[in-house]
Design a protein around this motif. Structure first.
Motif, PDB file in Angstrom:
ATOM      1  N   GLU A   1      -3.460   8.553   5.307  1.00 34.89           N
ATOM      2  CA  GLU A   1      -4.502   7.761   4.645  1.00 34.89           C
ATOM      3  C   GLU A   1      -4.689   6.416   5.343  1.00 34.89           C
ATOM      4  N   TRP A   2      -3.583   5.775   5.699  1.00 36.67           N
ATOM      5  CA  TRP A   2      -3.685   4.492   6.389  1.00 36.67           C
ATOM      6  C   TRP A   2      -4.440   4.642   7.703  1.00 36.67           C
TER       7      TRP A   2
ATOM      8  N   ARG B   1      -0.010   4.485  -0.168  1.00 36.96           N
ATOM      9  CA  ARG B   1      -0.610   5.746   0.274  1.00 36.96           C
ATOM     10  C   ARG B   1       0.202   6.338   1.418  1.00 36.96           C
ATOM     11  N   THR B   2      -0.274   7.419   1.990  1.00 34.37           N
ATOM     12  CA  THR B   2       0.440   8.073   3.086  1.00 34.37           C
ATOM     13  C   THR B   2      -0.008   7.538   4.434  1.00 34.37           C
TER      14      THR B   2
ATOM     15  N   ARG C   1      -0.788   6.625  -8.028  1.00 35.24           N
ATOM     16  CA  ARG C   1       0.524   6.428  -7.381  1.00 35.24           C
ATOM     17  C   ARG C   1       0.954   4.970  -7.467  1.00 35.24           C
ATOM     18  N   SER C   2      -0.001   4.052  -7.343  1.00 34.39           N
ATOM     19  CA  SER C   2       0.348   2.632  -7.386  1.00 34.39           C
ATOM     20  C   SER C   2       0.848   2.215  -8.763  1.00 34.39           C
TER      21      SER C   2
ATOM     22  N   GLU D   1       5.172   4.573   1.919  1.00 31.52           N
ATOM     23  CA  GLU D   1       4.703   5.789   1.245  1.00 31.52           C
ATOM     24  C   GLU D   1       5.440   6.005  -0.077  1.00 31.52           C
TER      25      GLU D   1
ATOM     26  N   ASP E   1       0.870  -1.171   0.000  1.00 30.65           N
ATOM     27  CA  ASP E   1       0.000   0.000   0.000  1.00 30.65           C
ATOM     28  C   ASP E   1       0.907   1.221   0.000  1.00 30.65           C
TER      29      ASP E   1
ATOM     30  N   CYS F   1      -3.044   2.238  -4.030  1.00 33.82           N
ATOM     31  CA  CYS F   1      -3.102   3.603  -3.512  1.00 33.82           C
ATOM     32  C   CYS F   1      -4.573   3.995  -3.404  1.00 33.82           C
ATOM     33  N   ARG F   2      -4.877   5.268  -3.414  1.00 39.01           N
ATOM     34  CA  ARG F   2      -6.266   5.711  -3.275  1.00 39.01           C
ATOM     35  C   ARG F   2      -7.087   5.354  -4.499  1.00 39.01           C
TER      36      ARG F   2
ATOM     37  N   GLY G   1      -7.766   1.256  -6.961  1.00 35.25           N
ATOM     38  CA  GLY G   1      -7.276   1.728  -5.674  1.00 35.25           C
ATOM     39  C   GLY G   1      -8.121   1.273  -4.497  1.00 35.25           C
TER      40      GLY G   1
END
Length: 139
Positions: free
Chosen positions: A33-34, A29-30, A90-91, A53, A27, A85-86, A112
Motif C-alpha cells: 500500500e505504501w 498499512r502494508t 486497522r488503525s 505494518e 501508518d 490505515c486505508r 484513513g
C-alpha cells in the motif's frame, strides 16, 4: 477492549500534528500500500511518518512485533500517537493495542488514507487523507 483517545478526521489529525511537535504519525498499512497507493508527507512539518505494518503483506498475518516497533517509533508514552490505515479499521485496532501497552494518547484517523468506497466501490473519492487535500507522495 481498552479505550483509546478517540477518532480524528484527517484535518483534525493534521492540526494535532502541527500543534504538538512530539506527536507521531504511524501508518499501519502494508508495504504494498505504501509503495503503490502513496504515503502521508509530513515534510511541511519538518517530520516523517513512521511505517509499521499491522498485518504482514502478502498473507495478512498479524505483525507479532507491532507493539515493540511502535514503541521504538514513538518512545514517549505521553505524546500523541496517531494511527493511519486505508479506511480506519486497522488503525483503530493499532490505537487500542498501543493504549493497552500503556500509551495515554492514541488516536485513530477514522477516514484513513483513502477513505470509504463510493457508490461504484472506488476508494479515494469519499473522505480520507488524500481527499482532504493533505500532503502526500506516491510511494
Amino acid at each position: 477492549m481498552a479505550d483509546y483517545a478517540g477518532d480524528l478526521a484527517p484535518g483534525e489529525a493534521w492540526a494535532l500534528l502541527e500543534k504538538e511537535p512530539n506527536a507521531v504519525l504511524i501508518d499501519v498499512r502494508t508495504m504494498a500500500e505504501w509503495q503503490y497507493v502513496g504515503v502521508p508527507d509530513l515534510s511541511p512539518l519538518g517530520r516523517r511518518a513512521q511505517f509499521i505494518e499491522w498485518q504482514r503483506f502478502p498473507d495478512g498475518s498479524p505483525n507479532p512485533d507491532f507493539a515493540a516497533q511502535a514503541e521504538q517509533a514513538a518512545p514517549d508514552p505521553e505524546a500523541p500517537v496517531l494511527f493511519l490505515c486505508r479506511s480506519g479499521v486497522r488503525s483503530r485496532a493499532a490505537a487500542v493495542a498501543l493504549t493497552e501497552a500503556g500509551y495515554a494518547r492514541c488516536y485513530n484517523i477514522a477516514e484513513g488514507f483513502e477513505g470509504d468506497k463510493d457508490a461504484r466501490h472506488h476508494r479515494g473519492v469519499v473522505g480520507g487523507w488524500k481527499v482532504a487535500g493533505l500532503p502526500w507522495i506516491q510511494g
